[in-house]
Design an enzyme around this catalytic site. Structure first.
Site, PDB file in Angstrom:
ATOM      1  N   ILE A 250       0.824  -1.213   0.000  1.00 27.71           N
ATOM      2  CA  ILE A 250       0.000   0.000   0.000  1.00 27.71           C
ATOM      3  C   ILE A 250       0.864   1.271   0.000  1.00 27.71           C
ATOM      4  O   ILE A 250       0.485   2.292  -0.581  1.00 27.71           O
ATOM      5  CB  ILE A 250      -1.029  -0.003   1.161  1.00 27.71           C
ATOM      6  CG1 ILE A 250      -2.138   1.009   0.885  1.00 27.71           C
ATOM      7  CG2 ILE A 250      -0.376   0.259   2.501  1.00 27.71           C
ATOM      8  CD1 ILE A 250      -2.951   0.765  -0.361  1.00 27.71           C
TER       9      ILE A 250
ATOM     10  N   LYS B 222      -5.415   1.884   7.833  1.00 33.38           N
ATOM     11  CA  LYS B 222      -6.505   1.106   8.414  1.00 33.38           C
ATOM     12  C   LYS B 222      -6.119  -0.367   8.448  1.00 33.38           C
ATOM     13  O   LYS B 222      -5.337  -0.789   7.599  1.00 33.38           O
ATOM     14  CB  LYS B 222      -7.826   1.300   7.646  1.00 33.38           C
ATOM     15  CG  LYS B 222      -7.747   1.096   6.119  1.00 33.38           C
ATOM     16  CD  LYS B 222      -7.473  -0.221   5.490  1.00 33.38           C
ATOM     17  CE  LYS B 222      -8.176  -1.453   5.873  1.00 33.38           C
ATOM     18  NZ  LYS B 222      -7.866  -2.582   4.917  1.00 33.38           N
TER      19      LYS B 222
HETATM   20  P1  NAP Z   1       2.463  -5.565   3.269  1.00 34.46           P
HETATM   21  O1  NAP Z   1       2.916  -5.132   1.925  1.00 34.46           O
HETATM   22  O2  NAP Z   1       2.436  -7.018   3.581  1.00 34.46           O
HETATM   23  O3  NAP Z   1       3.275  -4.886   4.453  1.00 34.46           O
HETATM   24  C1  NAP Z   1       3.757  -3.575   4.430  1.00 34.46           C
HETATM   25  C2  NAP Z   1       5.185  -3.548   4.956  1.00 34.46           C
HETATM   26  O4  NAP Z   1       5.180  -3.637   6.373  1.00 34.46           O
HETATM   27  C3  NAP Z   1       6.027  -4.710   4.504  1.00 34.46           C
HETATM   28  O5  NAP Z   1       6.543  -4.477   3.220  1.00 34.46           O
HETATM   29  C4  NAP Z   1       7.091  -4.802   5.578  1.00 34.46           C
HETATM   30  O6  NAP Z   1       8.187  -4.012   5.191  1.00 34.46           O
HETATM   31  C5  NAP Z   1       6.405  -4.213   6.799  1.00 34.46           C
HETATM   32  N1  NAP Z   1       6.123  -5.294   7.745  1.00 34.46           N
HETATM   33  C6  NAP Z   1       5.357  -6.388   7.539  1.00 34.46           C
HETATM   34  N2  NAP Z   1       5.335  -7.156   8.641  1.00 34.46           N
HETATM   35  C7  NAP Z   1       6.119  -6.549   9.543  1.00 34.46           C
HETATM   36  C8  NAP Z   1       6.508  -6.846  10.875  1.00 34.46           C
HETATM   37  N3  NAP Z   1       6.061  -7.945  11.494  1.00 34.46           N
HETATM   38  N4  NAP Z   1       7.314  -5.978  11.516  1.00 34.46           N
HETATM   39  C9  NAP Z   1       7.751  -4.866  10.918  1.00 34.46           C
HETATM   40  N5  NAP Z   1       7.425  -4.539   9.647  1.00 34.46           N
HETATM   41  C10 NAP Z   1       6.615  -5.360   8.971  1.00 34.46           C
HETATM   42  O7  NAP Z   1       0.992  -4.994   3.575  1.00 34.46           O
HETATM   43  P2  NAP Z   1       0.114  -3.918   2.801  1.00 34.46           P
HETATM   44  O8  NAP Z   1      -0.768  -4.587   1.811  1.00 34.46           O
HETATM   45  O9  NAP Z   1       0.935  -2.757   2.373  1.00 34.46           O
HETATM   46  O10 NAP Z   1      -0.860  -3.503   4.010  1.00 34.46           O
HETATM   47  C11 NAP Z   1      -0.411  -2.721   5.089  1.00 34.46           C
HETATM   48  C12 NAP Z   1      -1.589  -2.031   5.724  1.00 34.46           C
HETATM   49  O11 NAP Z   1      -2.260  -1.249   4.709  1.00 34.46           O
HETATM   50  C13 NAP Z   1      -2.646  -3.021   6.262  1.00 34.46           C
HETATM   51  O12 NAP Z   1      -3.156  -2.562   7.470  1.00 34.46           O
HETATM   52  C14 NAP Z   1      -3.724  -3.027   5.180  1.00 34.46           C
HETATM   53  O13 NAP Z   1      -5.008  -3.267   5.706  1.00 34.46           O
HETATM   54  C15 NAP Z   1      -3.628  -1.608   4.642  1.00 34.46           C
HETATM   55  N6  NAP Z   1      -4.103  -1.483   3.258  1.00 34.46           N
HETATM   56  C16 NAP Z   1      -3.685  -2.381   2.297  1.00 34.46           C
HETATM   57  C17 NAP Z   1      -4.210  -2.287   1.007  1.00 34.46           C
HETATM   58  C18 NAP Z   1      -3.805  -3.244  -0.091  1.00 34.46           C
HETATM   59  O14 NAP Z   1      -4.384  -3.165  -1.203  1.00 34.46           O
HETATM   60  N7  NAP Z   1      -2.857  -4.136   0.098  1.00 34.46           N
HETATM   61  C19 NAP Z   1      -5.147  -1.286   0.711  1.00 34.46           C
HETATM   62  C20 NAP Z   1      -5.490  -0.366   1.689  1.00 34.46           C
HETATM   63  C21 NAP Z   1      -4.965  -0.478   2.957  1.00 34.46           C
HETATM   64  P3  NAP Z   1       9.705  -4.490   5.517  1.00 34.46           P
HETATM   65  O15 NAP Z   1       9.743  -5.977   5.372  1.00 34.46           O
HETATM   66  O16 NAP Z   1      10.516  -3.761   4.492  1.00 34.46           O
HETATM   67  O17 NAP Z   1       9.947  -4.031   6.920  1.00 34.46           O
END
Ligand code: NAP
Length: 303
Positions: free
Chosen positions: A11, A87
């Protein structure tokens, strides 16, 4: 204002980075992520290091999944930074309340963002419904987790919320547009036998409100909310991007910005006024569903 992005994943790269780049209010000055980077922006892998090295960055936007987010938010607030939360704002209600208390004590701004509330027709739906009697509201929210969260196992770990990760977007719209609050009375949650969070949910609220969420849906997404009122039927489609009232498509206001640019405008205003915006009502409904929900075991889920 200079801002740091924390958790450079899907995101952050899809929405936050382009929204910040296009904004006159913000300069992306640093990232904190163990692996993620944004080209041309100073990259840290450790939050404390960034907070210490860059006192000029007063605002931090947290794009991590909900479970690890609290520790980062607390560290940022303790270091006197204003904080914007993706969120859902936390993995539990208690940690969200704790952050609000900490922000108030530290005199910094805190923003629980709900991006779906910024969709083009949500304000218009709220305005139209304000003087209507709502007889029924039904949410139909179906998408494919493989498309929107490819390989993100955290969604299926405790605190990852499963289908409530997208479903909470619908609940954030519902809680914004309904003229009077409702609360959950029963729920059925479908847990894949190899996972810790549900992949589908049926929710029944008071006052004729219901929802169906499914995260194992193939084909085009359904992100619809239909509201039957004393003045006819209003339907939001495409997550609030389109609105139909009594069969007539409604036009969006001219010049409306996208969801994330609108969130960053609001954050700029909150920082300017020292405000805290922590509406937790969508998360409260999710917590209620986990407390009241009947558990049904369904076949295993694999990517
Ligand atoms: P993601 O790509 O899986 O995670 C975002 C980043 O957070 C990862 O690249 C990682 O970066 C870091 N991370 C993950 N687990 C971690 C941990 N245990 N400790 C520390 N850092 C960690 O997830 P995302 O899809 O972007 O979603 C993140 C948030 O945005 C969620 O709450 C989701 O509901 C919201 N969101 C997502 C979307 C969507 O379409 N995906 C849309 C709207 C909102 P590093 O490994 O580089 O540290």
């Amino acid at each position: 204002m200079k801002i740091a992005l924390v958790g450079v994943g899907k995101i952050a790269l899809d929405q936050h980075v382009p929204s910040l780049a296009a904004s006159p209010d913000w300069e992306l000055a640093a990232t904190v992520s163990r692996q993620g980077r944004v080209s041309g922006v100073e990259a840290f892998t450790d939050m404390t290091e960034m907070l210490t090295a860059r006192p000029d960055i007063r605002v931090v936007s947290l794009c991590l999944p909900p479970v690890p987010r609290f520790a980062y938010a607390r560290a940022a607030i303790a270091a006197g930074r204003h904080v914007m939360l993706e969120k859902p704002p936390g993995a539990t209600l208690s940690e969200c309340h704790a952050l609000a208390d900490l922000a108030r004590a530290a005199g910094v701004s805190l923003f629980a963002t709900w991006h779906s509330r910024e969709a083009a027709m949500v304000d218009a739906a709220r305005a139209w419904l304000a003087d209507k009697t709502v007889h029924k509201l039904h949410i139909n929210w179906r998408e494919d987790v493989r498309k929107w969260h490819p390989g993100q196992d955290w969604c299926f770990e405790p605190g990852g919320m499963g289908v409530f990760d997208p479903g909470i977007n619908a609940l954030s719209i519902m809680t914004k547009i309904l003229p009077a609050p409702v609360h959950l009375v029963c729920a059925k949650l479908s847990f894949p036998e190899n996972r810790q969070t549900p992949i589908a949910a049926e929710l029944t609220f008071t006052d004729g409100v219901s929802a169906y969420f499914n995260w194992d849906h193939q084909g085009p997404e359904f992100w619809d909310i239909e509201v039957q009122t004393d003045a006819g039927t209003l339907t939001l489609h495409e997550g609030g991007a389109r609105m139909v009232i009594n069969g007539a498509e409604q036009g969006a206001a001219a010049g409306l910005q996208g969801e994330y640019p609108r969130l960053y405008n609001e954050m700029a205003e909150l920082v300017a006024t020292g405000g805290i915006d922590m509406d937790l009502s969508p998360l409260r409904h999710v917590a209620d569903a986990f407390m009241l929900g009947e558990r049904v075991t369904v076949p295993p889920f694999d990517w």
